[in-house]
Design a protein around this motif. Structure first.
Motif, PDB file in Angstrom:
ATOM      1  N   ASP A 145       8.617  16.971 -59.876  1.00 28.36           N
ATOM      2  CA  ASP A 145       8.750  15.806 -58.990  1.00 28.36           C
ATOM      3  C   ASP A 145       9.257  14.583 -59.749  1.00 28.36           C
ATOM      4  O   ASP A 145      10.081  13.814 -59.225  1.00 28.36           O
ATOM      5  CB  ASP A 145       7.405  15.491 -58.322  1.00 28.36           C
ATOM      6  CG  ASP A 145       7.051  16.496 -57.238  1.00 28.36           C
ATOM      7  OD1 ASP A 145       7.963  17.211 -56.767  1.00 28.36           O
ATOM      8  OD2 ASP A 145       5.866  16.563 -56.867  1.00 28.36           O
ATOM      9  N   ASN A 146       8.802  14.415 -60.989  1.00 28.03           N
ATOM     10  CA  ASN A 146       9.261  13.280 -61.780  1.00 28.03           C
ATOM     11  C   ASN A 146      10.738  13.409 -62.123  1.00 28.03           C
ATOM     12  O   ASN A 146      11.491  12.423 -62.068  1.00 28.03           O
ATOM     13  CB  ASN A 146       8.423  13.176 -63.059  1.00 28.03           C
ATOM     14  CG  ASN A 146       8.732  11.929 -63.860  1.00 28.03           C
ATOM     15  OD1 ASN A 146       8.874  10.836 -63.303  1.00 28.03           O
ATOM     16  ND2 ASN A 146       8.855  12.083 -65.167  1.00 28.03           N
ATOM     17  N   ILE A 147      11.161  14.632 -62.457  1.00 35.30           N
ATOM     18  CA  ILE A 147      12.582  14.861 -62.766  1.00 35.30           C
ATOM     19  C   ILE A 147      13.439  14.560 -61.541  1.00 35.30           C
ATOM     20  O   ILE A 147      14.450  13.840 -61.615  1.00 35.30           O
ATOM     21  CB  ILE A 147      12.825  16.312 -63.224  1.00 35.30           C
ATOM     22  CG1 ILE A 147      12.029  16.625 -64.481  1.00 35.30           C
ATOM     23  CG2 ILE A 147      14.315  16.555 -63.468  1.00 35.30           C
ATOM     24  CD1 ILE A 147      12.000  18.116 -64.815  1.00 35.30           C
ATOM     25  N   VAL A 148      13.034  15.107 -60.401  1.00 35.25           N
ATOM     26  CA  VAL A 148      13.804  14.930 -59.168  1.00 35.25           C
ATOM     27  C   VAL A 148      13.871  13.459 -58.782  1.00 35.25           C
ATOM     28  O   VAL A 148      14.920  12.959 -58.337  1.00 35.25           O
ATOM     29  CB  VAL A 148      13.200  15.775 -58.030  1.00 35.25           C
ATOM     30  CG1 VAL A 148      13.868  15.435 -56.704  1.00 35.25           C
ATOM     31  CG2 VAL A 148      13.355  17.260 -58.330  1.00 35.25           C
ATOM     32  N   SER A 149      12.772  12.739 -58.988  1.00 41.85           N
ATOM     33  CA  SER A 149      12.745  11.312 -58.673  1.00 41.85           C
ATOM     34  C   SER A 149      13.780  10.556 -59.513  1.00 41.85           C
ATOM     35  O   SER A 149      14.519   9.703 -58.995  1.00 41.85           O
ATOM     36  CB  SER A 149      11.348  10.757 -58.927  1.00 41.85           C
ATOM     37  OG  SER A 149      11.327   9.358 -58.744  1.00 41.85           O
ATOM     38  N   LYS A 150      13.853  10.870 -60.788  1.00 43.23           N
ATOM     39  CA  LYS A 150      14.821  10.201 -61.665  1.00 43.23           C
ATOM     40  C   LYS A 150      16.253  10.581 -61.307  1.00 43.23           C
ATOM     41  O   LYS A 150      17.156   9.753 -61.379  1.00 43.23           O
ATOM     42  CB  LYS A 150      14.519  10.535 -63.123  1.00 43.23           C
ATOM     43  CG  LYS A 150      13.220   9.907 -63.623  1.00 43.23           C
ATOM     44  CD  LYS A 150      12.910  10.285 -65.057  1.00 43.23           C
ATOM     45  CE  LYS A 150      11.622   9.615 -65.519  1.00 43.23           C
ATOM     46  NZ  LYS A 150      11.267   9.943 -66.907  1.00 43.23           N
ATOM     47  N   LEU A 151      16.447  11.832 -60.903  1.00 36.39           N
ATOM     48  CA  LEU A 151      17.779  12.270 -60.490  1.00 36.39           C
ATOM     49  C   LEU A 151      18.229  11.545 -59.223  1.00 36.39           C
ATOM     50  O   LEU A 151      19.410  11.218 -59.062  1.00 36.39           O
ATOM     51  CB  LEU A 151      17.791  13.778 -60.250  1.00 36.39           C
ATOM     52  CG  LEU A 151      17.636  14.672 -61.487  1.00 36.39           C
ATOM     53  CD1 LEU A 151      17.475  16.126 -61.062  1.00 36.39           C
ATOM     54  CD2 LEU A 151      18.824  14.531 -62.430  1.00 36.39           C
ATOM     55  N   SER A 152      17.277  11.304 -58.333  1.00 37.44           N
ATOM     56  CA  SER A 152      17.623  10.659 -57.055  1.00 37.44           C
ATOM     57  C   SER A 152      17.977   9.186 -57.243  1.00 37.44           C
ATOM     58  O   SER A 152      18.603   8.578 -56.359  1.00 37.44           O
ATOM     59  CB  SER A 152      16.460  10.796 -56.074  1.00 37.44           C
ATOM     60  OG  SER A 152      15.336  10.056 -56.507  1.00 37.44           O
ATOM     61  N   ASP A 153      17.575   8.617 -58.372  1.00 38.38           N
ATOM     62  CA  ASP A 153      17.841   7.197 -58.630  1.00 38.38           C
ATOM     63  C   ASP A 153      19.149   6.950 -59.367  1.00 38.38           C
ATOM     64  O   ASP A 153      19.459   5.804 -59.713  1.00 38.38           O
ATOM     65  CB  ASP A 153      16.696   6.593 -59.457  1.00 38.38           C
ATOM     66  CG  ASP A 153      15.418   6.430 -58.656  1.00 38.38           C
ATOM     67  OD1 ASP A 153      15.505   6.398 -57.413  1.00 38.38           O
ATOM     68  OD2 ASP A 153      14.333   6.354 -59.267  1.00 38.38           O
ATOM     69  N   THR A 154      19.905   8.015 -59.644  1.00 33.48           N
ATOM     70  CA  THR A 154      21.172   7.844 -60.371  1.00 33.48           C
ATOM     71  C   THR A 154      22.226   8.801 -59.843  1.00 33.48           C
ATOM     72  O   THR A 154      21.902   9.888 -59.342  1.00 33.48           O
ATOM     73  CB  THR A 154      20.978   8.084 -61.884  1.00 33.48           C
ATOM     74  OG1 THR A 154      22.203   7.792 -62.570  1.00 33.48           O
ATOM     75  CG2 THR A 154      20.568   9.521 -62.174  1.00 33.48           C
ATOM     76  N   THR A 155      23.460   8.387 -59.922  1.00 36.53           N
ATOM     77  CA  THR A 155      24.575   9.280 -59.602  1.00 36.53           C
ATOM     78  C   THR A 155      25.336   9.655 -60.866  1.00 36.53           C
ATOM     79  O   THR A 155      26.384  10.281 -60.816  1.00 36.53           O
ATOM     80  CB  THR A 155      25.550   8.613 -58.613  1.00 36.53           C
ATOM     81  OG1 THR A 155      26.052   7.404 -59.199  1.00 36.53           O
ATOM     82  CG2 THR A 155      24.869   8.304 -57.294  1.00 36.53           C
ATOM     83  N   SER A 156      24.776   9.282 -62.020  1.00 32.78           N
ATOM     84  CA  SER A 156      25.498   9.479 -63.280  1.00 32.78           C
ATOM     85  C   SER A 156      25.483  10.917 -63.762  1.00 32.78           C
ATOM     86  O   SER A 156      26.380  11.334 -64.501  1.00 32.78           O
ATOM     87  CB  SER A 156      24.903   8.575 -64.366  1.00 32.78           C
ATOM     88  OG  SER A 156      23.556   8.949 -64.636  1.00 32.78           O
ATOM     89  N   ILE A 157      24.472  11.687 -63.374  1.00 31.31           N
ATOM     90  CA  ILE A 157      24.382  13.078 -63.823  1.00 31.31           C
ATOM     91  C   ILE A 157      24.120  14.016 -62.656  1.00 31.31           C
ATOM     92  O   ILE A 157      23.639  13.596 -61.594  1.00 31.31           O
ATOM     93  CB  ILE A 157      23.274  13.260 -64.896  1.00 31.31           C
ATOM     94  CG1 ILE A 157      21.889  12.997 -64.292  1.00 31.31           C
ATOM     95  CG2 ILE A 157      23.530  12.380 -66.105  1.00 31.31           C
ATOM     96  CD1 ILE A 157      20.739  13.339 -65.228  1.00 31.31           C
ATOM     97  N   LYS A 158      24.435  15.276 -62.871  1.00 29.80           N
ATOM     98  CA  LYS A 158      24.174  16.315 -61.871  1.00 29.80           C
ATOM     99  C   LYS A 158      23.717  17.570 -62.594  1.00 29.80           C
ATOM    100  O   LYS A 158      24.292  17.939 -63.630  1.00 29.80           O
ATOM    101  CB  LYS A 158      25.433  16.612 -61.058  1.00 29.80           C
ATOM    102  CG  LYS A 158      25.221  17.652 -59.970  1.00 29.80           C
ATOM    103  CD  LYS A 158      26.492  17.862 -59.151  1.00 29.80           C
ATOM    104  CE  LYS A 158      26.267  18.894 -58.044  1.00 29.80           C
ATOM    105  NZ  LYS A 158      27.482  19.089 -57.214  1.00 29.80           N
ATOM    106  N   VAL A 159      22.700  18.216 -62.075  1.00 30.32           N
ATOM    107  CA  VAL A 159      22.149  19.406 -62.716  1.00 30.32           C
ATOM    108  C   VAL A 159      23.034  20.613 -62.418  1.00 30.32           C
ATOM    109  O   VAL A 159      23.133  21.049 -61.274  1.00 30.32           O
ATOM    110  CB  VAL A 159      20.705  19.671 -62.242  1.00 30.32           C
ATOM    111  CG1 VAL A 159      20.160  20.935 -62.914  1.00 30.32           C
ATOM    112  CG2 VAL A 159      19.807  18.479 -62.552  1.00 30.32           C
ATOM    113  N   ASN A 160      23.665  21.138 -63.463  1.00 32.28           N
ATOM    114  CA  ASN A 160      24.494  22.336 -63.316  1.00 32.28           C
ATOM    115  C   ASN A 160      23.666  23.605 -63.336  1.00 32.28           C
ATOM    116  O   ASN A 160      24.011  24.591 -62.682  1.00 32.28           O
ATOM    117  CB  ASN A 160      25.538  22.400 -64.441  1.00 32.28           C
ATOM    118  CG  ASN A 160      26.915  22.014 -63.974  1.00 32.28           C
ATOM    119  OD1 ASN A 160      27.055  21.312 -62.972  1.00 32.28           O
ATOM    120  ND2 ASN A 160      27.945  22.434 -64.700  1.00 32.28           N
ATOM    121  N   SER A 161      22.598  23.595 -64.151  1.00 36.73           N
ATOM    122  CA  SER A 161      21.779  24.806 -64.233  1.00 36.73           C
ATOM    123  C   SER A 161      20.346  24.466 -64.602  1.00 36.73           C
ATOM    124  O   SER A 161      20.058  23.406 -65.169  1.00 36.73           O
ATOM    125  CB  SER A 161      22.351  25.807 -65.241  1.00 36.73           C
ATOM    126  OG  SER A 161      21.990  25.465 -66.574  1.00 36.73           O
TER     127      SER A 161
END
Length: 369
Positions: A145-161
């Motif tokens: 949940d913490n990882i997803v929260s940080k991902l949702s706050d930025t468009t700079s990175i995207k999880v490929n795998s």
């Protein structure tokens, strides 16, 4: 191949092709293949290996450290490169050289987002690693949940795998542990994917996982040691071809009387009349002192010659009593017939250690496929 007249590590790209095709034959057609070329491609030549794998249409390449990925980019390798153990000091270089980092902790995630945003990146590819039992690197399931929260706050990175690493996939006594790792990772991936708007690839299996656990192949597999000719079991070793042959020559022959000693600290004392040969390879070349005192051996004209005394920095001495040979004759430390795994086992270590230890001062000779 011609016999050598100096110390050389010969690398057979034809054997690499064989190993790649054999491991690929274990996979479903749509399963991607990631080749691990860290540590100078397991002690061989990372540029030559990566370029050949690229010609075989490998999907991904992995290295341990950023500088290894930079070396490949400088050599013209275009295939996507995953950096398995990046450090924040190298994040700017990673982005500038189009490398893709493993994100394995909250600190690494925060730092990479910061650098990616500072360089105005959008959807820069990253790979999130989870710890499922190896306890080396990686997030835990509770971190999702913490990882997803940080991902949702930025468009700079995207999880490929999303990926993890099996701890004992070659050990038949650890089947239950390995299956638990596979199931744990699948559970983590299902939870993680459910909270994203896309489905990152999943990869978990190493060489032994490819061979022993087809249920763990998922979207991609990673092979290191298997590509270089070792299957982590005698049975699978028969299906693979070692790509590297370490050879040298006899520099000088000595005739040793009973009671005379050989080498530093007079460790070896002749019990009778002996003949020894001095070979120009030593612990500075990767033949460490563990191989001395009769534990290690070489082959001369098809005969085994044990290493006597301590291994020197630039030389070893071997017992050639009864072996028909002369100065200048070829010496085989390991090759396809005299396997590094056998030498390693005799000295209480593993094939990974001996092949990755071969010094860069040893000349490399590449044989085309």
């Amino acid at each position: 191949m011609l016999k050598t007249n100096e110390t050389v590590l010969e690398i057979d790209l034809g054997a690499l092709t064989h190993n790649f095709n054999y491991l690929k034959s274990k996979l479903q057609p749509n399963t991607k293949f990631l080749a691990v070329v860290k540590a100078f491609a397991y002690g061989s030549d990372s540029v030559a290996i990566a370029k050949h794998l690229e010609s075989l249409n490998v999907d991904y390449i992995a290295v341990a450290y950023t500088k290894e990925g930079v070396l490949l980019r400088d050599a013209g390798v275009k295939t996507p490169i995953l950096v398995l153990h990046p450090q924040p000091i190298n994040f700017k270089t990673i982005i500038e050289r189009c490398l893709e980092p493993s994100i394995y902790s909250a600190r690494i995630l925060d730092e990479f987002i910061k650098v990616a945003e500072s360089l105005s990146q959008k959807n820069y590819p990253v790979h999130v690693k989870f710890n499922t039992g190896l306890n080396r690197l990686g997030f835990l399931k509770k971190d999702i949940d913490n990882i997803v929260s940080k991902l949702s706050d930025t468009t700079s990175i995207k999880v490929n795998s999303l990926f993890s690493h099996l701890a004992a996939s070659e050990d038949k006594n650890e089947v239950d542990f390995t299956k638990n790792q596979i199931n744990t990772f699948k559970s983590i991936a299902e939870d993680f994917r459910s909270k994203l708007d896309h489905n990152p690839w999943l990869h978990l299996c190493n060489t032994s996982g490819i061979i022993n656990y087809p249920e763990g192949h998922l979207d991609m597999v990673r092979s290191g040691i298997g590509l270089y000719g070792f299957g982590n079991s005698p049975k699978e070793d028969q299906n693979l071809k070692p790509i590297a042959s370490l050879k040298s020559v006899i520099s000088q022959i000595h005739f040793i009387e009973k009671g005379e000693t050989v080498g530093y600290n007079r460790v070896h004392k002749a019990q009778g009349y002996e003949t020894t040969a001095t070979i120009p390879i030593g612990h500075a070349d990767g033949i460490t002192r563990v191989y001395g005192k009769g534990k290690g051996f070489v082959f001369i004209n098809g005969k085994k010659a044990p290493i006597v005394g301590n291994v020197c920095m630039d030389m070893i001495m071997v017992n050639i009593t009864g072996i028909d040979c002369k100065e200048g004759d070829e010496v085989i430390i390991f090759d396809g017939s005299h396997k590094a795994s056998n030498l390693a086992e005799a000295s209480g270590t593993i094939s990974y250690e001996i092949i990755t230890a071969i010094s860069q001062r040893v000349k490399r000779k590449i044989h085309s496929a």
